[in-house]
Design an enzyme around this catalytic site. Sequence first.
Site, PDB file in Angstrom:
ATOM      1  N   HIS A   1     -71.384 -17.807  77.831  1.00 39.88           N
ATOM      2  CA  HIS A   1     -70.010 -18.249  78.339  1.00 39.88           C
ATOM      3  C   HIS A   1     -69.925 -19.495  78.087  1.00 39.88           C
ATOM      4  O   HIS A   1     -68.603 -19.976  77.856  1.00 39.88           O
ATOM      5  CB  HIS A   1     -70.203 -18.092  80.078  1.00 39.88           C
ATOM      6  CG  HIS A   1     -70.249 -16.585  80.503  1.00 39.88           C
ATOM      7  ND1 HIS A   1     -68.948 -15.872  80.122  1.00 39.88           N
ATOM      8  CD2 HIS A   1     -70.963 -15.910  81.194  1.00 39.88           C
ATOM      9  CE1 HIS A   1     -69.155 -14.667  80.877  1.00 39.88           C
ATOM     10  NE2 HIS A   1     -70.358 -14.632  81.445  1.00 39.88           N
TER      11      HIS A   1
ATOM     12  N   SER B   1     -71.987 -14.473  87.831  1.00 38.92           N
ATOM     13  CA  SER B   1     -73.009 -13.986  86.685  1.00 38.92           C
ATOM     14  C   SER B   1     -74.404 -14.016  86.907  1.00 38.92           C
ATOM     15  O   SER B   1     -74.780 -14.836  87.789  1.00 38.92           O
ATOM     16  CB  SER B   1     -72.940 -14.829  85.421  1.00 38.92           C
ATOM     17  OG  SER B   1     -71.625 -14.764  84.926  1.00 38.92           O
TER      18      SER B   1
END
Length: 477
Positions: A415, A325
């Site tokens: 997340h 990410s």
Amino acid sequence: MSATTWLNSKLNLLRNAAPASEAPQVQDRSTRERLDATLRHNKEALSPRSLRRTLTLLQAVVDPRVSEVEGGRRAKALAEWYAGAAENERHDLWLLISEQFGPDATKVRAARDDYDAALGTADEGTAEIRLRRALVSPRTRLLQRFAAYPGGMRFLVDLRAELLPNLKSNKRLLALDAELENLFSTWFDVAFLELRTISWDSPASLIEKLIKYEAVHDIRSWADLKNRLDSDRRCYGFFHPSLPNEPLIFVEVALLNEMADNIMPLLDEGAAPEDLQKSSVAIFYSISNTQGGLRGVSFGDSLIKRVVETLRAEFPKLKTFATLSPIPGLRSWLTKNLEDILTQLNDKELSALGREISFEPPTATHVLAAIEQPVVLAALSAKSPLRLFLTRCAAHYLGRGKQGDQMLDPVARFHLGNGARIERINWFADPSSKGIKQSHGLMVNYLYDLKRIDKHRQLLAKGQAPASSEVEGFYFS
């Protein structure tokens, strides 16, 4: 005169009105004041007379005496007028819906008083029902009728996308935005969504949407896109029956034999596909929401869960599910806070950092100048004091950076909120111009440990970001 003929005559009056300025303006007067007026102010798009006509048309849509079909037909006619309206004429329509179709204040007060009086008694349930009904606004009914005709859902989603940038400058629109978000949360509930695999064999019109909506790593060419849909990749999207050919959100997955620490091999069009027989790791390397009008409606949590279930069914050998990410807020946070961060270093750490950047003791200005050179960063060894310092900054930002109870970084917030943990900081993992601009090239792995997702959520609820011991070891005291 039929209802349709009457509606069209009113719409023609609006279409034939004098053209308005294209630029929307913040309104000083409420629609209530404007409806009672004779003349418009220069900044206002619709005259009081045209505003009253528009209100009449909106009331006709929501008229309880007409059928759902007729209500939908009237809504469609208004939507067609809207498509050709100037930007500030649309703004006036939003204001009317927001201010003129709220709940009946008298009924709400009476129902609330009854509910307060009934608390703890046998009539409490009945009083609650009356209060709930009183709080249902005509605005809800109006928007439902816009959603009823074919294409109506698309119209409302696009309307909200256009509305959102105006909320800060005009709080009169907040009620309409809240109503739309609430309805969308119901209409686009995960129970009504279909998970589909998007592959190179999907219709070209659908594949083109991936290029259009990709928000993390721009798709540079058809070869790039084909690489992302190769045999060792998977792409999944959520779809809604009212927007059948439009993914609401999609995720790109790479199947590997180890956790990825650099985005470039995943985007390398010439790389050979991985051997799926040896793949034990699924890397989510891009998640993109496609509909700005659905902001605030959460799909990501459910999407990841469904994708994990689908992947495990197809590839039983998969054991690790993680992301690679971006860290979109790191650079701006570092620029604002570097001076304070340097005070967290001890004398030995400060001296080593100063020697590397040739300025002792190191100041925020000189450290920032050093990390503004991507070529220099790429060449730093694993033992470099500057590399260690920047890695520590990234870990601290992700695990300790907060605004109130919320994690500062939006991707971390997403997340960690889904039950992942911060697993590893990856040095210079995205050397693209976007990666440099966001985070000096650093990226992060979030690990979805399926046995510990609930535990991670509990930690986050207590204010502690779940992280590996390696990441926690980087934090400043």
